[in-house]
Design a protein around this motif. Structure first.
Motif, mmCIF file in Angstrom:
data_model
loop_
_atom_site.group_PDB
_atom_site.id
_atom_site.type_symbol
_atom_site.label_atom_id
_atom_site.label_comp_id
_atom_site.label_asym_id
_atom_site.label_seq_id
_atom_site.Cartn_x
_atom_site.Cartn_y
_atom_site.Cartn_z
ATOM 1 N N VAL A 9 29.678 -30.125 7.037
ATOM 2 C CA VAL A 9 28.526 -29.883 6.635
ATOM 3 C C VAL A 9 28.535 -30.794 5.127
ATOM 4 O O VAL A 9 29.600 -30.756 4.245
ATOM 5 C CB VAL A 9 27.703 -28.836 6.425
ATOM 6 C CG1 VAL A 9 26.623 -28.667 5.998
ATOM 7 C CG2 VAL A 9 28.213 -28.058 7.913
ATOM 8 N N ASP A 10 28.544 -32.254 5.288
ATOM 9 C CA ASP A 10 28.522 -32.733 3.955
ATOM 10 C C ASP A 10 30.204 -32.551 4.284
ATOM 11 O O ASP A 10 30.787 -33.527 4.844
ATOM 12 C CB ASP A 10 28.227 -32.345 2.695
ATOM 13 C CG ASP A 10 26.013 -33.005 2.561
ATOM 14 O OD1 ASP A 10 25.664 -33.292 3.635
ATOM 15 O OD2 ASP A 10 25.701 -31.745 2.532
ATOM 16 N N GLN A 26 25.480 -18.861 13.656
ATOM 17 C CA GLN A 26 25.535 -18.852 11.911
ATOM 18 C C GLN A 26 25.699 -20.340 11.583
ATOM 19 O O GLN A 26 24.906 -20.776 10.417
ATOM 20 C CB GLN A 26 27.174 -18.724 12.036
ATOM 21 C CG GLN A 26 27.176 -17.516 12.097
ATOM 22 C CD GLN A 26 29.037 -17.283 12.803
ATOM 23 O OE1 GLN A 26 29.577 -17.984 12.485
ATOM 24 N NE2 GLN A 26 29.090 -16.116 13.245
ATOM 25 N N LEU A 27 25.639 -21.099 12.128
ATOM 26 C CA LEU A 27 25.190 -22.616 11.947
ATOM 27 C C LEU A 27 23.788 -23.234 11.296
ATOM 28 O O LEU A 27 24.010 -23.609 10.776
ATOM 29 C CB LEU A 27 25.532 -23.560 13.210
ATOM 30 C CG LEU A 27 25.064 -25.212 13.218
ATOM 31 C CD1 LEU A 27 26.578 -25.469 12.362
ATOM 32 C CD2 LEU A 27 25.101 -25.885 14.709
ATOM 33 N N THR A 28 22.680 -22.442 11.998
ATOM 34 C CA THR A 28 21.994 -23.004 12.028
ATOM 35 C C THR A 28 21.423 -22.387 10.322
ATOM 36 O O THR A 28 20.600 -22.644 9.606
ATOM 37 C CB THR A 28 20.811 -22.766 12.373
ATOM 38 O OG1 THR A 28 20.593 -21.248 12.958
ATOM 39 C CG2 THR A 28 20.196 -23.470 14.183
ATOM 40 N N GLU A 29 21.991 -20.879 10.471
ATOM 41 C CA GLU A 29 22.025 -20.501 8.549
ATOM 42 C C GLU A 29 22.556 -20.943 8.115
ATOM 43 O O GLU A 29 21.992 -21.483 6.516
ATOM 44 C CB GLU A 29 21.850 -19.219 8.656
ATOM 45 C CG GLU A 29 21.655 -17.899 10.388
ATOM 46 C CD GLU A 29 21.788 -16.854 10.137
ATOM 47 O OE1 GLU A 29 22.896 -16.362 10.043
ATOM 48 O OE2 GLU A 29 21.095 -15.906 10.980
ATOM 49 N N GLU A 33 18.469 -28.545 5.783
ATOM 50 C CA GLU A 33 18.316 -29.964 5.657
ATOM 51 C C GLU A 33 17.983 -30.797 4.954
ATOM 52 O O GLU A 33 18.669 -30.424 3.895
ATOM 53 C CB GLU A 33 16.431 -29.393 5.576
ATOM 54 C CG GLU A 33 15.384 -28.549 6.850
ATOM 55 C CD GLU A 33 15.438 -29.241 7.791
ATOM 56 O OE1 GLU A 33 15.113 -30.786 7.950
ATOM 57 O OE2 GLU A 33 15.683 -28.445 8.856
ATOM 58 N N GLY A 34 18.237 -31.827 5.934
ATOM 59 C CA GLY A 34 18.989 -33.070 5.079
ATOM 60 C C GLY A 34 20.816 -33.157 4.481
ATOM 61 O O GLY A 34 20.863 -34.244 4.072
ATOM 62 N N ILE A 65 22.733 -29.717 15.128
ATOM 63 C CA ILE A 65 21.753 -28.771 15.324
ATOM 64 C C ILE A 65 20.551 -28.703 15.753
ATOM 65 O O ILE A 65 19.673 -27.204 15.966
ATOM 66 C CB ILE A 65 20.928 -29.221 12.897
ATOM 67 C CG1 ILE A 65 22.275 -29.311 12.590
ATOM 68 C CG2 ILE A 65 19.559 -28.014 13.067
ATOM 69 C CD1 ILE A 65 22.371 -27.978 12.241
ATOM 70 N N GLN A 66 19.584 -30.186 16.123
ATOM 71 C CA GLN A 66 18.733 -29.591 16.971
ATOM 72 C C GLN A 66 19.013 -28.890 18.535
ATOM 73 O O GLN A 66 18.343 -28.131 18.954
ATOM 74 C CB GLN A 66 18.476 -30.681 17.846
ATOM 75 C CG GLN A 66 16.535 -30.755 18.016
ATOM 76 C CD GLN A 66 15.787 -30.777 17.649
ATOM 77 O OE1 GLN A 66 15.638 -30.478 16.479
ATOM 78 N NE2 GLN A 66 15.022 -29.296 18.238
#
Length: 95
Positions: A9-10, A26-29, A33-34, A65-66
């Protein structure tokens, strides 16, 4: 069944372990956004899990994410159906 999902993530690396629902929750938490999310490695315990993940990723156009959100929505629907069937079965047994 367990899934191990390693993502970047980044510039930070994260590891999510558990069933698909737990790993995706866990991933979505973790991701906001962005942020840019890139899959590093995925380990599955079953072929069924692998097929489900690939299907969700294709339907989301490669957006992890989607795909995770879609999977969690599907998972909650399945769990609700199971709870409803169990409640109906318990109601039949008690009457």
């Amino acid at each position: 069944m367990r899934m191990r999902l390693y993502v970047a993530v980044d510039s930070q690396k994260f590891k999510f372990v558990g069933n698909m629902a737990t790993a995706f929750k866990q991933l979505t938490e973790t991701v906001s956004e962005g942020q840019t999310v890139r899959i590093l490695t995925i380990f599955y315990d079953s072929k069924k899990e692998k097929r489900r993940f690939k299907r969700e990723l294709r339907e989301a156009g490669g957006d992890l994410i989607q795909a995770a959100k879609n999977y969690l929505k599907w998972w909650e629907t399945i769990q609700e159906r199971r709870r409803k069937r169990l409640m109906e079965k318990l109601a039949k047994l008690s009457s």
